[in-house]
Motif scaffolding. Structure first.
Motif, PDB file in Angstrom:
ATOM      1  N   LEU A  64      22.014  22.819  45.441  1.00 22.95           N
ATOM      2  CA  LEU A  64      23.272  22.669  44.710  1.00 22.95           C
ATOM      3  C   LEU A  64      23.164  23.222  43.296  1.00 22.95           C
ATOM      4  N   VAL A  65      22.033  22.941  42.642  1.00 20.94           N
ATOM      5  CA  VAL A  65      21.826  23.444  41.286  1.00 20.94           C
ATOM      6  C   VAL A  65      21.775  24.967  41.284  1.00 20.94           C
ATOM      7  N   SER A  66      21.047  25.534  42.256  1.00 25.77           N
ATOM      8  CA  SER A  66      20.932  26.994  42.309  1.00 25.77           C
ATOM      9  C   SER A  66      22.282  27.636  42.590  1.00 25.77           C
ATOM     10  N   LEU A  67      23.065  27.016  43.454  1.00 29.98           N
ATOM     11  CA  LEU A  67      24.403  27.546  43.731  1.00 29.98           C
ATOM     12  C   LEU A  67      25.277  27.497  42.504  1.00 29.98           C
ATOM     13  N   SER A  68      25.163  26.408  41.731  1.00 34.92           N
ATOM     14  CA  SER A  68      25.991  26.285  40.530  1.00 34.92           C
ATOM     15  C   SER A  68      25.572  27.285  39.465  1.00 34.92           C
ATOM     16  N   VAL A  69      24.267  27.582  39.413  1.00 34.17           N
ATOM     17  CA  VAL A  69      23.773  28.532  38.419  1.00 34.17           C
ATOM     18  C   VAL A  69      24.282  29.934  38.718  1.00 34.17           C
ATOM     19  N   PHE A  70      24.288  30.298  40.025  1.00 26.21           N
ATOM     20  CA  PHE A  70      24.620  31.665  40.398  1.00 26.21           C
ATOM     21  C   PHE A  70      26.079  31.830  40.816  1.00 26.21           C
ATOM     22  N   ALA A  71      26.839  30.741  40.838  1.00 26.21           N
ATOM     23  CA  ALA A  71      28.251  30.851  41.196  1.00 26.21           C
ATOM     24  C   ALA A  71      28.992  31.668  40.149  1.00 26.21           C
ATOM     25  N   LYS A  72      29.902  32.509  40.619  1.00 23.02           N
ATOM     26  CA  LYS A  72      30.682  33.327  39.704  1.00 23.02           C
ATOM     27  C   LYS A  72      31.780  32.503  39.055  1.00 23.02           C
ATOM     28  N   SER A  73      32.055  32.816  37.791  1.00 22.75           N
ATOM     29  CA  SER A  73      33.237  32.281  37.137  1.00 22.75           C
ATOM     30  C   SER A  73      34.427  33.154  37.510  1.00 22.75           C
ATOM     31  N   LYS A  74      35.634  32.631  37.287  1.00 23.83           N
ATOM     32  CA  LYS A  74      36.849  33.369  37.604  1.00 23.83           C
ATOM     33  C   LYS A  74      37.771  33.410  36.404  1.00 23.83           C
ATOM     34  N   VAL A  75      38.540  34.491  36.311  1.00 23.31           N
ATOM     35  CA  VAL A  75      39.628  34.579  35.343  1.00 23.31           C
ATOM     36  C   VAL A  75      40.901  34.933  36.084  1.00 23.31           C
ATOM     37  N   LEU A  76      42.012  34.627  35.460  1.00 29.47           N
ATOM     38  CA  LEU A  76      43.327  34.943  36.019  1.00 29.47           C
ATOM     39  C   LEU A  76      44.053  35.887  35.085  1.00 29.47           C
ATOM     40  N   ILE A  77      44.464  37.046  35.589  1.00 26.56           N
ATOM     41  CA  ILE A  77      45.325  37.953  34.832  1.00 26.56           C
ATOM     42  C   ILE A  77      46.779  37.601  35.125  1.00 26.56           C
ATOM     43  N   PHE A  78      47.531  37.302  34.068  1.00 22.86           N
ATOM     44  CA  PHE A  78      48.964  37.005  34.174  1.00 22.86           C
ATOM     45  C   PHE A  78      49.703  38.125  33.466  1.00 22.86           C
ATOM     46  N   SER A  79      50.572  38.829  34.196  1.00 24.16           N
ATOM     47  CA  SER A  79      51.223  40.009  33.616  1.00 24.16           C
ATOM     48  C   SER A  79      52.737  40.025  33.841  1.00 24.16           C
ATOM     49  N   LYS A  80      53.331  38.855  33.829  1.00 32.04           N
ATOM     50  CA  LYS A  80      54.785  38.767  33.995  1.00 32.04           C
ATOM     51  C   LYS A  80      55.481  39.288  32.737  1.00 32.04           C
ATOM     52  N   THR A  81      56.570  40.020  32.933  1.00 33.39           N
ATOM     53  CA  THR A  81      57.358  40.517  31.802  1.00 33.39           C
ATOM     54  C   THR A  81      58.824  40.137  31.985  1.00 33.39           C
ATOM     55  N   LYS A  82      59.438  39.701  30.887  1.00 32.66           N
ATOM     56  CA  LYS A  82      60.876  39.423  30.861  1.00 32.66           C
ATOM     57  C   LYS A  82      61.520  40.234  29.747  1.00 32.66           C
ATOM     58  N   GLY A  83      60.922  41.366  29.447  1.00 32.87           N
ATOM     59  CA  GLY A  83      61.417  42.280  28.428  1.00 32.87           C
ATOM     60  C   GLY A  83      60.846  43.642  28.748  1.00 32.87           C
ATOM     61  N   PHE A  84      60.339  44.325  27.738  1.00 36.89           N
ATOM     62  CA  PHE A  84      59.719  45.630  27.968  1.00 36.89           C
ATOM     63  C   PHE A  84      58.518  45.476  28.901  1.00 36.89           C
ATOM     64  N   HIS A  85      58.403  46.385  29.862  1.00 34.92           N
ATOM     65  CA  HIS A  85      57.269  46.353  30.778  1.00 34.92           C
ATOM     66  C   HIS A  85      56.349  47.517  30.466  1.00 34.92           C
ATOM     67  N   HIS A  86      55.127  47.204  30.036  1.00 36.68           N
ATOM     68  CA  HIS A  86      54.174  48.244  29.673  1.00 36.68           C
ATOM     69  C   HIS A  86      53.582  48.890  30.919  1.00 36.68           C
ATOM     70  N   ALA A  87      53.663  50.215  30.968  1.00 43.45           N
ATOM     71  CA  ALA A  87      53.101  50.951  32.102  1.00 43.45           C
ATOM     72  C   ALA A  87      51.598  50.752  32.208  1.00 43.45           C
ATOM     73  N   SER A  88      50.939  50.473  31.082  1.00 42.62           N
ATOM     74  CA  SER A  88      49.478  50.331  31.086  1.00 42.62           C
ATOM     75  C   SER A  88      49.006  49.080  31.818  1.00 42.62           C
ATOM     76  N   ILE A  89      49.903  48.161  32.146  1.00 47.14           N
ATOM     77  CA  ILE A  89      49.511  47.003  32.967  1.00 47.14           C
ATOM     78  C   ILE A  89      48.900  47.487  34.281  1.00 47.14           C
ATOM     79  N   ALA A  90      49.495  48.541  34.837  1.00 49.21           N
ATOM     80  CA  ALA A  90      49.060  49.035  36.144  1.00 49.21           C
ATOM     81  C   ALA A  90      47.634  49.573  36.121  1.00 49.21           C
TER      82      ALA A  90
END
Length: 238
Positions: free
Chosen positions: A13-39
Motif C-alpha cells: 500500500l505504501v509503495s502504491l501510494s508513493v508511485f501513484a500519479k497525481s491528477k489535475v483538471l483542465i477547465f476551459s469553459k468560456t462565456k465570452g471570448f474564446h481563445h483559439a489557443s485553448i485547442a
C-alpha cells in the motif's frame, strides 16, 4: 504468518501510494471570448503530464464542480476561461475544495472570469481591464529567479504575446514576473505591472500567468517550463 502478511500488505500500500500519479483538471469553459489557443494548450499540458508523472483530465462542464469530484485532483487549471462560468452552488463547492488544500492555476484570461465573485478575484489575484489592440514583443523582468516556475528563465525575457492591463490587483501577491511598459505600447499599470505571481489563499495554493494567448506559446520550451512550474506549485510539488 498473519503479521508477516499484514506487513507485506502495508508495504504494498505504501509503495502504491508513493508511485501513484497525481491528477489535475483542465477547465476551459468560456462565456465570452474564446481563445483559439485553448485547442493547443490542452494537448500541451497533457504532454507535460505524461513527461512529469501526473495525469490530466479536461472539461468544459461546470457540473463537474462538486467537492466530491474535485477532491481527486491536486490542482484545477482554469485555461483561458472567460465570463461567468460557475453558478453559486458550483462556486461554493470550488471554495470548499481550495479550503481543503486544493491548488489553482490561472492561465491568461482566467483573470477575465467571474467578475462578480470576489473570492475568485482574490484567488486568481487580479481582474483584466484591456490589452493593446495588437500583439507585440515586450521585455519581461524575472523578479524571483528562484521559484519553480521562473528559475529556468532569462533575467530579461523578450517574447510576443497579448499583454494584459489589470483594473484591480490583489495585495500581498508574490510577484514572479513584471513587464517593462517602455518596451511596448499600450501598457497602463505603470512600473508595477505584474505578469505572473503565486500565493497561498484560503487554505490552498494559487498560481497565475498572464502569458499564453498565442498558439506558439504551447510549443515554446521557456513558456512550457514556466507553466509546468506553476502547475507543480499548485499541486504541492517542488
Amino acid at each position: 504468518m498473519k503479521h508477516k502478511l499484514l506487513i507485506i500488505s502495508l508495504l504494498i500500500l505504501v509503495s502504491l501510494s508513493v508511485f501513484a500519479k497525481s491528477k489535475v483538471l483542465i477547465f476551459s469553459k468560456t462565456k465570452g471570448f474564446h481563445h483559439a489557443s485553448i485547442a493547443v494548450g490542452i494537448p500541451a499540458i497533457m504532454k507535460l503530464g505524461k513527461e512529469n508523472n501526473f495525469d490530466v483530465d479536461t472539461t468544459t462542464d461546470s457540473q463537474k464542480f462538486t467537492y466530491d469530484n474535485l477532491k481527486q485532483y491536486a490542482a484545477v487549471i482554469f485555461l483561458s476561461t472567460t465570463g461567468d462560468v460557475l453558478n453559486d452552488a458550483q462556486q461554493a463547492e470550488f471554495e470548499k475544495y481550495i479550503r481543503a488544500g486544493g491548488g489553482f492555476v490561472g492561465v491568461h484570461s482566467a483573470t477575465d472570469t467571474e467578475y462578480d465573485w470576489a473570492w475568485y478575484g482574490n484567488l486568481v489575484g487580479a481582474y483584466f481591464r484591456n490589452h493593446p489592440d495588437h500583439q507585440q514583443v515586450a521585455t519581461l523582468h524575472i523578479v524571483d529567479p528562484n521559484f519553480i516556475a521562473t528559475k529556468h528563465l532569462p533575467a530579461e525575457w523578450k517574447r510576443l504575446d497579448e499583454w494584459y492591463n489589470f483594473k484591480w490587483i490583489a495585495p500581498n501577491l508574490h510577484v514572479l514576473i513584471t513587464i517593462d511598459e517602455k518596451s511596448y505600447t499600450g501598457g497602463n499599470n505603470s512600473d508595477n505591472h505584474p505578469m505572473s505571481w503565486y500565493h497561498e489563499y484560503d487554505g490552498g495554493r494559487a498560481f497565475y500567468t498572464a502569458l499564453g494567448h498565442t498558439d506558439e506559446s504551447y510549443a515554446d520550451p521557456l513558456y512550457l517550463g514556466h507553466l509546468l512550474g506553476g502547475i507543480k506549485y499548485a499541486m504541492g510539488m517542488k
